[in-house]
Design an enzyme around this catalytic site. Structure first.
Site, mmCIF file in Angstrom:
data_model
loop_
_atom_site.group_PDB
_atom_site.id
_atom_site.type_symbol
_atom_site.label_atom_id
_atom_site.label_comp_id
_atom_site.label_asym_id
_atom_site.label_seq_id
_atom_site.Cartn_x
_atom_site.Cartn_y
_atom_site.Cartn_z
ATOM 1 N N SER A 7 0.842 -1.192 0.000
ATOM 2 C CA SER A 7 0.000 0.000 0.000
ATOM 3 C C SER A 7 0.882 1.249 0.000
ATOM 4 C CB SER A 7 -0.942 -0.015 1.215
ATOM 5 O OG SER A 7 -1.828 1.073 1.182
ATOM 6 N N THR A 8 0.781 2.072 1.028
ATOM 7 C CA THR A 8 1.488 3.348 1.088
ATOM 8 C C THR A 8 2.995 3.153 0.928
ATOM 9 O OG1 THR A 8 -0.200 4.059 2.657
ATOM 10 C CG2 THR A 8 1.752 5.442 2.456
ATOM 11 N N HIS A 57 -2.615 -1.148 -3.242
ATOM 12 C CA HIS A 57 -3.728 -0.228 -3.005
ATOM 13 C C HIS A 57 -3.516 1.024 -3.858
ATOM 14 C CE1 HIS A 57 -4.134 -2.021 1.329
ATOM 15 N NE2 HIS A 57 -4.460 -2.890 0.381
ATOM 16 N N MET A 85 -0.245 1.372 5.443
ATOM 17 C CA MET A 85 -0.982 1.568 6.685
ATOM 18 C C MET A 85 -2.140 0.576 6.741
ATOM 19 S SD MET A 85 -2.815 5.233 5.891
ATOM 20 C CE MET A 85 -3.742 5.543 4.398
ATOM 21 N N ASP A 107 -4.222 -4.869 5.926
ATOM 22 C CA ASP A 107 -4.631 -5.725 4.819
ATOM 23 C C ASP A 107 -3.536 -6.733 4.494
ATOM 24 O OD1 ASP A 107 -6.094 -6.726 2.671
ATOM 25 O OD2 ASP A 107 -5.220 -5.293 1.265
#
Length: 373
Positions: free
Chosen positions: A179-180, A206, A300, A303
């Site tokens: 993600s991030t 993401h 963050m 998941d």
């Protein structure tokens, strides 16, 4: 300033947008300072010393990318890019993430604050605890990472022999959740996988729908393996990396006797998309644990942690990115806390671990060239 209140420097040439973003952040408990240009932002950074900078991509004079590059060199801070998140701006936004921005979020337009405003606040809060990356040139990053792989300065236990795949079926699949901070982290890993890498790779990053096609094209230019976006059912085969289409989810399915990555509508009961837990769960329904490898990277939230912990408990192999390299340690940290990480490694050592676990074709091919022949 010593009072525990986080300070954000909001940089945007639009007075209306500065006020809109500032109001959202002040209401959420942040202290806010503003700048109208990139030049003003750079001048105010030492004075304000913000915990996070929000930065518009498109500004007159010094544009957002130039300002970001100078921030990361002169006064590294967590930076959240604020943009329209359209396909037309996908290249610029991904370049910002490569330059070290933590994340890119949608501009909160009038009448559409709602979820967009919540996402901006959540992202700024996460960015405040992130680790800014001083980004070297890609060539230098690859050189150093390849040196570590060739040097074999770490060794994980050898896995048991995998179960035999059915005729015509891939031996196994590598499943990646990120993600991030993901785009630059993927650049630490995927270009180092050699042309002979024996298993396909499926990545749940993401990301909004406007960006994943551009991300796949950029990675395809860097990697020895072929990189494609999963916009329709895509057959899994050695030498192929599948990037899940943004704004939806991805699952593995068996159709016509062949294993495929399939784009499916996003699940409303899951907050992050493409969803890593959904990907891994679907894979465990189709393949035995010893034919799956789960890799959970920066991001963050949590998941991917539950499903990869289950994969590890069943005997599958898992890797969690270490805090040393994670931009945001949330997702891999949750996997480690659950006892589901078989190995914990910085991002530039993960490709080396994968080639040790899946060695036959990789060792025959040698280190990745970073390009296709």
């Amino acid at each position: 300033m010593g009072d525990g209140v986080l300070t954000v420097l909001v940089v945007d040439d639009s007075a209306l947008m500065r006020r809109r973003i500032a109001d959202l952040l002040v209401e959420a408990g942040f202290r806010v300072e503003t700048a109208a240009t990139g030049e003003e932002a750079l001048a105010r950074l030492p004075e304000v010393d913000p915990d996070v900078v929000t930065l518009d991509i498109t500004m007159p004079g010094m544009d957002g990318l130039t300002c970001l590059a100078r921030i990361m060199v002169e006064h590294p801070k967590p930076v959240v890019m604020v943009s329209a998140l359209t396909g037309a701006g996908a290249g610029e936004t991904l370049e910002a993430l490569r330059l070290g921005a933590v994340e890119a979020v949608q501009k909160p337009a009038a009448g559409s604050i709602g979820r967009i405003g919540e996402e901006l606040v959540e992202t700024v809060r996460a960015a405040a605890s992130s680790r800014p990356r001083r980004v070297r040139g890609l060539r230098e990053r690859l050189r150093l990472a390849r040196a570590r792989i060739v040097g074999e300065d770490f060794v994980a236990p050898a896995p048991p022999p995998p179960s035999v795949a059915a005729a015509g079926e891939v031996e196994g699949v590598v499943l990646v959740g990120v993600s991030t901070g993901g785009p630059s982290t993927l650049e630490d890993i995927l270009p180092l996988l050699p042309a002979g890498f024996p298993w396909p790779v499926v990545v749940a990053q993401h990301m909004p729908v406007a960006f994943t096609a551009t991300l796949a094209r950029r990675l395809d230019e860097m990697c020895a393996l072929s990189v494609v976006e999963v916009e329709r059912a895509t057959v899994l085969e050695p030498g192929r990396i599948c990037i899940a289409r943004g704004g939806a989810d991805v699952e593995l399915a068996r159709r016509g006797g062949r294993l495929q990555a399939v784009c499916v509508p996003s699940s409303p009961d899951r907050p992050w998309h493409p969803n890593a837990d959904r990907l891994v769960t679907s894979a465990m329904r189709l393949l035995p644990p010893d034919r799956l490898v789960g890799v959970l990277l920066t991001g963050m939230g949590n998941d991917g942690a539950a499903s990869m912990a289950e994969l590890h408990a069943r005997g599958g192999r898992t890797i969690a990115e270490s805090e040393d390299s994670a931009v945001v340690f949330g997702m891999p940290q949750d996997l480690i806390r659950r006892g589901g990480a078989g190995v914990v490694l910085p991002s530039d050592r993960i490709a080396g671990q994968l080639t040790r676990w899946l060695p036959t074709a990789a060792r025959r091919a040698g280190p990745a060239s970073g390009r296709k022949d």
